[in-house]
Design a protein around this motif. Structure first.
Motif, PDB file in Angstrom:
ATOM      1  N   SER A   9       0.848  -1.191   0.000  1.00  9.57           N
ATOM      2  CA  SER A   9       0.000   0.000   0.000  1.00  9.57           C
ATOM      3  C   SER A   9       0.885   1.244   0.000  1.00  9.57           C
ATOM      4  O   SER A   9       1.166   1.836   1.038  1.00  9.57           O
ATOM      5  CB  SER A   9      -0.910  -0.003   1.236  1.00  9.57           C
ATOM      6  OG  SER A   9      -1.746  -1.128   1.226  1.00  9.57           O
ATOM      7  N   THR A  15      -3.949   2.974   1.435  1.00 10.56           N
ATOM      8  CA  THR A  15      -3.567   2.512   2.761  1.00 10.56           C
ATOM      9  C   THR A  15      -4.826   2.201   3.577  1.00 10.56           C
ATOM     10  O   THR A  15      -5.723   3.037   3.680  1.00 10.56           O
ATOM     11  CB  THR A  15      -2.733   3.582   3.500  1.00 10.56           C
ATOM     12  OG1 THR A  15      -1.532   3.824   2.749  1.00 10.56           O
ATOM     13  CG2 THR A  15      -2.371   3.109   4.896  1.00 10.56           C
ATOM     14  N   SER A 171      -4.386  -2.534  -2.164  1.00 14.84           N
ATOM     15  CA  SER A 171      -4.488  -2.898  -0.755  1.00 14.84           C
ATOM     16  C   SER A 171      -5.189  -4.242  -0.645  1.00 14.84           C
ATOM     17  O   SER A 171      -5.955  -4.635  -1.523  1.00 14.84           O
ATOM     18  CB  SER A 171      -5.245  -1.840   0.042  1.00 14.84           C
ATOM     19  OG  SER A 171      -6.583  -1.718  -0.437  1.00 14.84           O
TER      20      SER A 171
END
Length: 232
Positions: A9, A15, A171
């Motif tokens: 990420s 993130t 992610s």
């Protein structure tokens, strides 16, 4: 730098913030999620409104884009693909592995593996890469299938748009294990709790009505059918 050395990420928007304990930071886990599914959901904005559409996809972890490449394809008339190269898109892939039955509705959950890939895709125009991309999409659905098929015709290729999305900005979140109940509910011991495994099933292959008697079921189809316990 190899794909495994990259942070999973690398940007603010990719993130994981909610449920950070379930975030995975190893790119091998991204590869696992992408390999586990046959359908993704493409999120794109068309005429100012968001659309999320299910579609098949292909993956080349060693592809030409940063972090590897995810391929999408469709009709040249599909607006979701035509407008995509002009803006960022979002592709999600989710596999549900189990239903988590808790002692309260609040704590019910699922065991899952999920990936989100963000970025601005590029239109694939190189003939060789288009061929590899379309083969990867076929093999994502049925591994090993593409090598048994005839070559794409010019008419088919002209009717098909292929997009490539870098796997760099991605992610992954996963959940496994049993229910997480409140102590008071556990102590009351009145409600069954546990996990019900769940997944895809593959049945017995059914040959086409017009299939010649001399054409035997190929090994890749037999392998696909034998790899699943079926629905019982």
């Amino acid at each position: 730098m190899s794909i495994d050395d990259m942070a999973l990420s690398p940007t603010q928007r990719s993130t994981v913030r909610r449920g950070r304990a379930r975030a995975r930071l190893v790119r091998a886990e991204l590869a696992d999620v992408l390999a586990s599914a046959r359908i993704c959901h493409l999120g794109v904005v068309i005429d100012g409104a968001p659309r999320v559409l299910p579609t098949v996809y292909g993956v080349d972890l060693e592809g030409p884009d940063r972090g590897g490449t995810l391929y999408l394809h469709g009709s040249v008339a599909a607006r979701s693909l035509v407008v995509a190269p002009d803006a960022d898109i979002c592709v999600t892939v989710t596999t549900v592995d189990g239903l988590v039955l808790a002692r309260s509705g609040f704590h019910h959950s699922m065991n899952y593996r999920s990936a989100v890939v963000l970025g601005r895709p590029r239109l694939v125009t190189d003939a060789a890469e288009r061929g590899r991309a379309l083969d990867a999409i076929v093999d994502q659905v049925i591994p090993g299938r593409s090598q048994h098929l005839r070559a794409h015709t010019k008419k088919e290729l002209a009717a098909t748009v292929v997009l490539a999305l870098a796997l760099y900005e991605a992610s992954v979140k996963t959940r496994d294990g049993g229910p997480v109940d409140d102590d008071v509910d556990i102590e009351a011991d009145r409600v069954w709790a546990g996990v019900v495994p769940i997944g895809e099933w593959v049945g017995v292959a059914e040959p086409a009505d017009n299939l010649g008697s001399c054409v035997n079921q190929p090994a890749h189809v037999s392998a696909l059918c034998s790899a699943s316990p079926g629905r019982g």
